[in-house]
Design an enzyme around this catalytic site. Sequence first.
Site, short mmCIF file in Angstrom:
data_model
loop_
_atom_site.label_atom_id
_atom_site.label_comp_id
_atom_site.label_asym_id
_atom_site.label_seq_id
_atom_site.Cartn_x
_atom_site.Cartn_y
_atom_site.Cartn_z
CG HIS A 76 -0.05 101.72 21.58
ND1 HIS A 76 -1.22 101.04 21.30
CD2 HIS A 76 0.07 101.70 22.93
CE1 HIS A 76 -1.78 100.64 22.45
NE2 HIS A 76 -0.99 101.02 23.43
CG HIS A 106 0.81 103.17 27.73
ND1 HIS A 106 0.36 102.23 28.61
CD2 HIS A 106 0.51 102.69 26.50
CE1 HIS A 106 -0.21 101.22 27.96
NE2 HIS A 106 -0.10 101.48 26.66
NE ARG A 160 -6.30 95.22 23.06
CZ ARG A 160 -5.02 95.42 23.37
NH1 ARG A 160 -4.52 94.93 24.50
NH2 ARG A 160 -4.23 96.15 22.59
CG ASP A 161 -4.07 98.78 25.54
OD1 ASP A 161 -3.79 97.99 26.46
OD2 ASP A 161 -3.26 99.59 25.09
CB CYS A 185 0.37 96.38 29.46
SG CYS A 185 0.83 94.65 29.25
CG ASN A 191 -3.71 102.79 26.50
OD1 ASN A 191 -2.83 102.35 25.81
ND2 ASN A 191 -4.49 102.04 27.25
#
Length: 282
Positions: free
Chosen positions: A204, A206, A12-13, A237, A246
């Site tokens: 979370h 990056h 997903r991300d 994003c 990420n």
Amino acid sequence: MDKVTLFEMGPRDGLQNEKKLIDTTDKIKLVDLLSECGFSKIEVTSFVSPKWVPQMADAADVLAGIHRNPAIAYAALTPNLRGYDGAKAARADEVAIFASASEGFSQKNINCSIDESLERFAPVLAAAKADNIPVRGYVSCVTDCPYDGPTPPENTARIAKALYDMGCYEISLGDTIGAATPETTSLMLQAVQQVVPIAKLAGHFHDTHARALDNIEVCLGYGLRTFDAAVGGLGGCPYAPGAKGNVATEKVATLLHSKGFATGLDLEKLAKASQFAQNLKG
């Protein structure tokens, strides 16, 4: 041995920001490869408007096509009640909602203020509670925003508390543009831990400036035991310019194993999934 959960974000991300539309069959294969690695949590897709994120237009087809392992929770991101209904129909095991700690990012990302976004989530939480579907909360821009600059720690704490009080079982703290440092991460955690239990927090990060692992080490020191990561270091994003990448799941797993933490992951299978993920990018 202390256990750390890695929440896999690659499908997903990791993929949402790719300009080239990736075949549904390849997305399904990626999730199936990840399902063999030992994860307990995989975020598969998001039920957002295809107008805004075309890459996720096949969300229901991907969830329908994967080989499900009953030991794994397959998650989907849902911005509103319509998205939640789509995720529920596609049999997502859990859903996630996302708010920002900065007003500028909230406006750019979901076209509303922070407080308006929280109001939108109330019916999602109510529906999920009735359906017995767990909800995870994301907070974006926890230390820095591409539009507003540094994020005051108290702002992050306010949003984290709001999501937790609404019923999110866990709050993922997102360094959306990869600008966090060990110092700003520590200041942010000092504020957030006063209003949300450490055991209910996840990190979370990056790796934009190659500080993600440093920040994860800081979080480990505070007692965090869940981290989001994307296989092959995929993604970023679409509303955070320059914030691609990420932190790679395999990098985090290697760090954790070197420090004596258990992840339950098979690093050889993870390397195979990573290679496939990176090939998807071309």
